[in-house]
Motif scaffolding. Structure first.
Motif, PDB file in Angstrom:
ATOM      1  N   LEU A 145      77.715  37.526 -11.233  1.00  0.00           N
ATOM      2  CA  LEU A 145      77.379  36.311 -12.010  1.00  0.00           C
ATOM      3  C   LEU A 145      77.642  36.507 -13.495  1.00  0.00           C
ATOM      4  O   LEU A 145      78.140  35.615 -14.193  1.00  0.00           O
ATOM      5  CB  LEU A 145      75.917  35.932 -11.775  1.00  0.00           C
ATOM      6  N   ARG A 146      77.273  37.739 -13.950  1.00  0.00           N
ATOM      7  CA  ARG A 146      77.514  38.006 -15.373  1.00  0.00           C
ATOM      8  C   ARG A 146      79.014  37.959 -15.674  1.00  0.00           C
ATOM      9  O   ARG A 146      79.451  37.449 -16.718  1.00  0.00           O
ATOM     10  CB  ARG A 146      76.962  39.386 -15.742  1.00  0.00           C
ATOM     11  N   GLU A 147      79.814  38.524 -14.744  1.00  0.00           N
ATOM     12  CA  GLU A 147      81.250  38.522 -14.968  1.00  0.00           C
ATOM     13  C   GLU A 147      81.819  37.104 -15.009  1.00  0.00           C
ATOM     14  O   GLU A 147      82.638  36.755 -15.862  1.00  0.00           O
ATOM     15  CB  GLU A 147      81.934  39.353 -13.881  1.00  0.00           C
ATOM     16  N   GLN A 148      81.330  36.274 -14.058  1.00  0.00           N
ATOM     17  CA  GLN A 148      81.797  34.894 -14.028  1.00  0.00           C
ATOM     18  C   GLN A 148      81.354  34.124 -15.277  1.00  0.00           C
ATOM     19  O   GLN A 148      82.105  33.300 -15.841  1.00  0.00           O
ATOM     20  CB  GLN A 148      81.310  34.202 -12.767  1.00  0.00           C
ATOM     21  N   LEU A 149      80.108  34.384 -15.707  1.00  0.00           N
ATOM     22  CA  LEU A 149      79.627  33.721 -16.925  1.00  0.00           C
ATOM     23  C   LEU A 149      80.431  34.172 -18.150  1.00  0.00           C
ATOM     24  O   LEU A 149      80.694  33.391 -19.065  1.00  0.00           O
ATOM     25  CB  LEU A 149      78.137  34.008 -17.146  1.00  0.00           C
ATOM     26  N   ARG A 150      80.822  35.456 -18.140  1.00  0.00           N
ATOM     27  CA  ARG A 150      81.625  35.955 -19.255  1.00  0.00           C
ATOM     28  C   ARG A 150      82.977  35.271 -19.288  1.00  0.00           C
ATOM     29  O   ARG A 150      83.472  34.871 -20.352  1.00  0.00           O
ATOM     30  CB  ARG A 150      81.795  37.469 -19.113  1.00  0.00           C
TER      31      ARG A 150
END
Length: 525
Positions: free
Chosen positions: A422-427
């Motif tokens: 999720l963090r990667e996608q949000l980034r």
């Protein structure tokens, strides 16, 4: 009755001589700068009276038959002169009382077979030789004045001084010679009275001579006082005056006194037209000269012959002469009225034509201005249409991007991925958002273009309120383009309430009442 009409006609002839022949001989000399016209008139009365009385005495003692005319014949001659002048003037022709006198005298002399060689020589000299001599003398004096005065190396003030001296001498000599000329003119008519009346009538004859001199002097003074600069230039008038003086001296003194001829009387009108012939207006001057030298004496000859042979009763002669004078007077008045009416009509037509041309030109200019204004408005509409298209495309792109971002966020919230993914996608989403934020530079460029297109509007707005900020100017442009607060909030990515607050502050800076529509106000600037 006959004596009274003789005096009346003689005074009419004297007034004509003073106005049309003596006065115009001095036009262009600028007499008022040298001597008063009143002084000239007073001197003319005295000199002409003395010379006329002397000429009468000489004519009464002369052996010439022309000096011994009867009162009736002198009366017929005066009637013929008056009718000749009236008829020629009603026909708008140039005339002279002197040439009319020669025609009348020739008619009487032909009737009584008095045409001797001296009389014939005097008439030929007066009618034909004097004009030719006047042309030659005018050309001679003109070249002399041009060589020794106008083109000399003297100072301009000295040239003017010499001109004034020559003009003063010409005035004195011209007055003496003209007085002599018309004293001889009068003696041919009045000598019959001195020849037939008693001595007791002599004071009345002297009084008549004085009155006749006054009748000639008053019109002469009037002409000289009303002289204008358009008469003729001094450069041309002075040689003409000296040519006139020389011809009169040769005719009156040389021919009459020295050679013993019949009194030689020369017409100044002939010499004036001869002078004009050497100054460009040859055709018109030649026509006037022919009228004066041929038409006038022939007409006088026919009229006097008719009166002397057909109409012999003095009362009938008076009636015919008065009828001719009155008829010619009405003809002259009618011609003057018609000429005035024609001039007025032409001026009115010119004014109407000018007004029509001015109106057409004004309409053309109004149409050109309206067309230019229409073209400007059309260009502004096209520019605003392009602006709206660009704005709508930009808004559409921004809306599409926001919708995609919203879908991605919803998908992320519904996904079962772990926290790391999720963090990667949000980034990645944040990177895309930052990338999209770079488009604000393009938006700034778009605003700059819009401000460039509306720079006149912005400058006029700043003249009314110099304290406006860049944000206020952009808000004013968007409001002028007709965008609502909601559209502006979407374009600026702010809350609609912020746009309303900005509009309120902008209105306060402009000091507008609540009743004033700010959009209409901005569109009228």
């Amino acid at each position: 009755m006959e004596f009274t009409m003789t005096i009346l006609f003689l005074l009419m002839i004297g007034a004509w001589l003073g106005y049309r022949e003596i006065g115009v001989s001095f036009l262009g000399i600028h007499i008022r700068d040298l001597i008063s016209p009143r002084v000239i008139g007073f001197m003319l009365i005295i000199v002409s009276s003395v010379l006329c009385f002397l000429a009468l005495v000489i004519a009464s003692k002369s052996s010439s038959q022309l000096g011994k005319l009867s009162i009736t014949e002198a009366y017929i001659i005066m009637c013929g002169i008056v009718m000749t002048i009236a008829i020629t003037r009603s026909a708008n022709l140039y005339t002279s009382a002197v040439t009319a006198l020669w025609g009348a005298l020739t008619a009487i002399a032909y009737h009584y077979q008095w045409l001797d060689s001296l009389t014939l020589m005097a008439s030929l000299f007066s009618l034909f030789a004097a004009p030719l001599l006047g042309i030659m003398l005018f050309a001679l004096y003109d070249k002399m004045f041009e060589r020794f005065i106008y083109k000399s190396s003297r100072h301009l003030l000295l040239k003017n001084l010499h001109m004034k001296r020559l003009a003063l001498v010409g005035i004195i000599l011209g007055g003496l010679t003209l007085a002599t000329n018309y004293a001889l003119f009068t003696s041919l008519i009045l000598s019959s009275f001195l020849y037939e009346i008693c001595v007791s009538w002599l004071p009345y004859l002297v009084a008549l001579i004085v009155i006749l001199s006054i009748a000639m002097a008053i019109p002469t003074t009037t002409v000289l006082r009303n002289e204008n600069s358009m008469a003729k230039p001094m450069r041309w008038a002075l040689p003409s005056l000296y040519a006139l003086i020389t011809v009169l001296l040769m005719g009156n003194i040389g021919g009459t006194l020295l050679l013993g001829m019949t009194p030689v009387i020369v017409s100044p009108s002939q010499l004036r037209e001869c002078s004009k012939m050497t100054n460009g207006s040859r055709y018109r001057s030649l026509l006037n000269l022919v009228t004066i030298s041929l038409v006038t004496p022939l007409l006088a000859f026919l009229l006097v012959t008719l009166l002397h042979t057909v109409v012999k009763h003095p009362v009938l002669i008076v009636i015919i002469t008065s009828f001719v004078i009155i008829t010619c007077g009405f003809v002259i008045l009618y011609c003057n009225q018609r000429r005035s009416h024609r001039i007025t009509k032409k001026a009115l037509n010119d004014e109407l034509t000018h007004s029509s041309e001015t109106g057409d030109e004004r309409n053309r200019l109004d149409m050109a201005a309206a067309t230019s204004h229409f073209n400007v408005m059309t260009n502004e509409i096209d520019i605003k249409h392009k602006e709206l298209v660009n704005l709508s495309l930009y808004i559409k792109q921004q809306r599409q991007y926001i919708e995609e971002l919203s879908k991605q966020l919803i998908e992320l919230s519904q996904s079962d991925a772990d926290a790391q993914s999720l963090r990667e996608q949000l980034r990645l989403t944040a990177l895309k958002l930052n990338e999209n934020m770079k488009l604000t530079g393009e938006m700034d460029q778009f605003y700059n273009q819009v401000e460039e297109l509306h720079k006149n509007f912005v400058s006029r707005l700043l003249m009314r309120c110099p304290s406006l900020s860049e944000k206020d100017k952009r808000l004013a442009i968007l409001l002028r383009l007709g965008f609502s607060s909601k559209d502006i909030s979407s374009m600026l990515n702010v809350e609609p309430k912020s746009v309303e607050v900005s509009r309120y502050r902008f209105r306060r800076k402009l000091r507008l009442d609540r009743s004033v529509n700010i959009v209409q106000y901005l569109q009228m600037i």
